[in-house]
Design an enzyme around this catalytic site. Structure first.
Site, mmCIF file in Angstrom:
data_model
loop_
_atom_site.group_PDB
_atom_site.id
_atom_site.type_symbol
_atom_site.label_atom_id
_atom_site.label_comp_id
_atom_site.label_asym_id
_atom_site.label_seq_id
_atom_site.Cartn_x
_atom_site.Cartn_y
_atom_site.Cartn_z
ATOM 1 N N CYS A 134 3.942 -4.559 15.888
ATOM 2 C CA CYS A 134 3.349 -3.627 16.851
ATOM 3 C C CYS A 134 1.832 -3.857 16.844
ATOM 4 O O CYS A 134 1.212 -3.839 15.783
ATOM 5 C CB CYS A 134 3.649 -2.181 16.466
ATOM 6 S SG CYS A 134 5.406 -1.892 16.224
ATOM 7 N N CYS A 194 -0.777 3.513 7.415
ATOM 8 C CA CYS A 194 -0.746 2.826 6.138
ATOM 9 C C CYS A 194 -0.735 1.321 6.391
ATOM 10 O O CYS A 194 -0.169 0.867 7.361
ATOM 11 C CB CYS A 194 0.514 3.258 5.402
ATOM 12 S SG CYS A 194 0.561 2.734 3.724
ATOM 13 N N SER A 213 9.987 5.897 15.803
ATOM 14 C CA SER A 213 8.683 5.600 16.404
ATOM 15 C C SER A 213 8.927 5.165 17.829
ATOM 16 O O SER A 213 9.416 4.071 18.072
ATOM 17 C CB SER A 213 7.996 4.477 15.623
ATOM 18 O OG SER A 213 7.724 4.920 14.316
ATOM 19 N N GLU A 224 0.834 -1.200 0.000
ATOM 20 C CA GLU A 224 0.000 0.000 0.000
ATOM 21 C C GLU A 224 0.872 1.254 0.000
ATOM 22 O O GLU A 224 1.948 1.267 0.596
ATOM 23 C CB GLU A 224 -0.821 -0.059 1.292
ATOM 24 C CG GLU A 224 -1.961 0.896 1.369
ATOM 25 C CD GLU A 224 -2.850 0.550 2.571
ATOM 26 O OE1 GLU A 224 -2.907 -0.637 2.988
ATOM 27 O OE2 GLU A 224 -3.455 1.480 3.094
ATOM 28 N N SER A 251 11.358 6.285 8.592
ATOM 29 C CA SER A 251 10.841 6.069 9.942
ATOM 30 C C SER A 251 11.214 4.669 10.415
ATOM 31 O O SER A 251 11.070 3.705 9.680
ATOM 32 C CB SER A 251 9.319 6.237 9.914
ATOM 33 O OG SER A 251 8.754 5.939 11.170
ATOM 34 N N ASN A 264 -5.109 5.575 14.871
ATOM 35 C CA ASN A 264 -6.199 5.175 13.978
ATOM 36 C C ASN A 264 -6.704 3.829 14.451
ATOM 37 O O ASN A 264 -5.907 2.917 14.630
ATOM 38 C CB ASN A 264 -5.648 4.962 12.555
ATOM 39 C CG ASN A 264 -5.823 6.177 11.697
ATOM 40 O OD1 ASN A 264 -6.893 6.771 11.645
ATOM 41 N ND2 ASN A 264 -4.764 6.547 11.017
ATOM 42 N N CYS A 313 5.143 -6.843 7.965
ATOM 43 C CA CYS A 313 6.218 -6.401 8.851
ATOM 44 C C CYS A 313 6.386 -7.421 9.960
ATOM 45 O O CYS A 313 5.412 -7.934 10.501
ATOM 46 C CB CYS A 313 5.876 -5.033 9.443
ATOM 47 S SG CYS A 313 7.176 -4.391 10.512
ATOM 48 N N HIS A 357 6.635 5.856 20.923
ATOM 49 C CA HIS A 357 5.353 5.362 21.469
ATOM 50 C C HIS A 357 5.299 5.109 22.973
ATOM 51 O O HIS A 357 4.204 5.040 23.534
ATOM 52 C CB HIS A 357 4.886 4.078 20.771
ATOM 53 C CG HIS A 357 4.871 4.166 19.283
ATOM 54 N ND1 HIS A 357 4.327 5.235 18.615
ATOM 55 C CD2 HIS A 357 5.346 3.330 18.333
ATOM 56 C CE1 HIS A 357 4.470 5.049 17.317
ATOM 57 N NE2 HIS A 357 5.088 3.900 17.111
ATOM 58 N N GLY A 388 5.923 -1.980 6.561
ATOM 59 C CA GLY A 388 7.273 -2.499 6.719
ATOM 60 C C GLY A 388 8.183 -1.666 7.593
ATOM 61 O O GLY A 388 7.896 -0.507 7.904
ATOM 62 N N GLU A 389 9.285 -2.297 7.997
ATOM 63 C CA GLU A 389 10.301 -1.635 8.810
ATOM 64 C C GLU A 389 11.512 -1.407 7.889
ATOM 65 O O GLU A 389 12.246 -2.345 7.591
ATOM 66 C CB GLU A 389 10.642 -2.524 10.013
ATOM 67 C CG GLU A 389 11.861 -2.085 10.798
ATOM 68 C CD GLU A 389 11.903 -0.603 11.133
ATOM 69 O OE1 GLU A 389 10.976 -0.095 11.763
ATOM 70 O OE2 GLU A 389 12.888 0.051 10.741
ATOM 71 N N CYS A 431 3.497 8.412 1.190
ATOM 72 C CA CYS A 431 3.873 7.485 2.252
ATOM 73 C C CYS A 431 4.008 6.127 1.578
ATOM 74 O O CYS A 431 3.021 5.597 1.073
ATOM 75 C CB CYS A 431 2.742 7.509 3.283
ATOM 76 S SG CYS A 431 2.908 6.298 4.582
ATOM 77 N N CYS A 473 -0.831 -1.631 14.962
ATOM 78 C CA CYS A 473 -0.574 -1.321 13.551
ATOM 79 C C CYS A 473 -1.187 -2.390 12.660
ATOM 80 O O CYS A 473 -1.016 -3.586 12.899
ATOM 81 C CB CYS A 473 0.934 -1.239 13.337
ATOM 82 S SG CYS A 473 1.435 -1.225 11.616
#
Ligand code: SAH
Ligand code: SF4
Length: 392
Positions: free
Chosen positions: A126, A346, A227, A96, A204, A303, A122, A229, A172-173, A115, A129
């Protein structure tokens, strides 16, 4: 499904294309014509590069893919301000990207930010996500990353617009696929190829410390966003499972080294999850952790994602969290969602299309998360191992 063995042309270094032409006895100026076709016209097949002789077009199509994206489904949201794309790649992999339009404002020009994804799925997992929920499928190669930008550029060009920013905040990372990501960035940044300024590229990471160190050694090629958090290990172990391998203090230290070496400010992303990581104690812990650093914190209301029990923190809670950080001298902004459709998270569309897991699986997942986050709030560290397949 079988994968197309031909390399994507946008990921092939220019010198290799020149060598390929030379081996076949073509004059040097053909390289420039191919480059114009790939990078200016954003051609999807060699047939679109009219300046090339037919035999060369055929040979080029036989050896390379001019576009690694086989098809794209676009979903327009937010009154036309966001375009989510689902890209189908070779072998049936789906990733995406989200194109976001920001109109000009006094003091800032109009921006069109993409983005994009660096991996299909991934491995970090997390729990808040949507991509993490999908699990890891495969790394994208450089061309598959760059072609997301070429796809956006092609759509923008149809309206006389240009892509101005790229953020690696899709699926993805990126630091777990660093070689391909660096090759993609080189192509995006090269003024003879995509031509995007280094300051307009942001990578990121969820805190892959060895990858961060490698980037530091390379110098300031783009902006690094981390990131974070949560500032406390017990909670960050739950929210970013990679924390069990590289704890938050090491991540922040690696970020500091990056800032020192490059002179660039570090940007931290903090997804605000109601009742989970938004307490006064969390704000204080974050302020203590970052105090004195040249850092910027971006608070992002979460989200909602289908498989978690969590939602965004309430607006007054976010404001109070931001005030606490600011009063500790930490520059803080809140990225208010432009409606639920906006692309901060995303991977949501891909997760939706992948289908909902069965109700009992969702229920079990939610219960585990509630227990894990409650234990974390009591300050207990989890004893689960770090996610597998994330290197060392
Ligand atoms: N893997 C990298 C880059 C992709 S995720 C990383 O984690 O940094 C990009 C950003 O989107 C991260 O900051 C991530 O925490 C955030 N994100 C993921 N899911 C989200 C959600 N449901 N709501 C808000 N932000 C989310
Ligand atoms: Fe992976 Fe980033 Fe999602 Fe975590 S937030 S699961 S690291 S994509």
């Amino acid at each position: 499904m079988e994968r197309d063995p031909r390399p994507g042309l946008s990921g092939v270094p220019p010198a290799s294309i020149e060598a390929w032409l030379a081996e076949r006895g073509h004059p040097r100026y053909r390289a420039k014509q191919i480059s114009d076709g790939v990078w200016r016209a954003n051609a999807r097949s060699a047939g679109e590069i009219a300046t090339l002789p037919a035999a060369l077009r055929d040979a080029l199509d036989g050896a390379f893919r001019l576009d690694t994206i086989e098809s794209t489904e676009v979903v327009v949201g937010d009154g036309g301000m966001t375009e989510k794309s689902l890209h189908r790649l070779t072998g049936g992999t789906v990733v995406e990207s989200v194109l976001m339009h920001y109109p000009a404002r006094p003091g800032s020009r109009e921006r069109h930010t993409l983005c994009l994804s660096s991996q299909a799925g991934c491995a970090v997992g997390c729990p808040f996500c949507a991509t993490g929920e999908l699990g890891f499928s495969r790394d994208l190669d450089a061309a598959e990353i760059v072609d997301q930008a070429r796809d956006a550029a092609r759509r923008l060009a149809a309206h006389g617009r240009r892509l101005t920013n790229v953020v690696f905040m899709g699926m993805g990372e990126p630091l777990l696929n660093l070689d391909n990501v660096l090759a993609a960035i080189e192509a995006l940044n090269d003024r003879h190829r995509f031509g995007l300024g280094a300051r307009h590229i942001t990578v990121s990471t969820s805190g892959v410390v060895p990858g961060m160190r490698r980037l530091t050694a390379l110098g300031p090629q783009f902006t690094l966003a981390v990131s974070i958090h949560a500032a406390r290990d017990a909670l960050r172990d739950v929210l970013v499972p990679l924390n069990r391998r590289w704890p938050v203090a090491e991540v922040v230290e690696a970020a500091r080294e990056h800032a020192r070496a490059t002179g660039r400010r570090i940007s931290y992303e903090y997804t605000m999850i109601g009742g989970v990581n938004d307490t006064d104690a969390d704000a204080t812990a974050l302020a203590d952790l970052l105090r004195g650093d040249h850092a910027h914190v971006n608070l992002i209301p979460m989200n909602p994602v289908a498989h978690t029990p969590w939602t965004a923190s309430a607006a007054p809670v976010i404001e109070s969290f931001a005030r606490r950080l600011r009063s500790a001298g930490i520059q803080t902004t809140v990225r208010w969602n432009r409606g639920q459709e906006v692309g901060a998270a995303c991977g949501q569309l891909a997760a939706e299309r992948a289908g909902e897991p069965p109700a009992p699986v969702v229920a079990r997942r939610r219960k585990l998360l509630v227990e894990a986050s409650a234990a974390a709030l009591r300050g207990e560290r989890s004893h689960e191992p770090a996610p597998s397949g994330v290197g060392s």
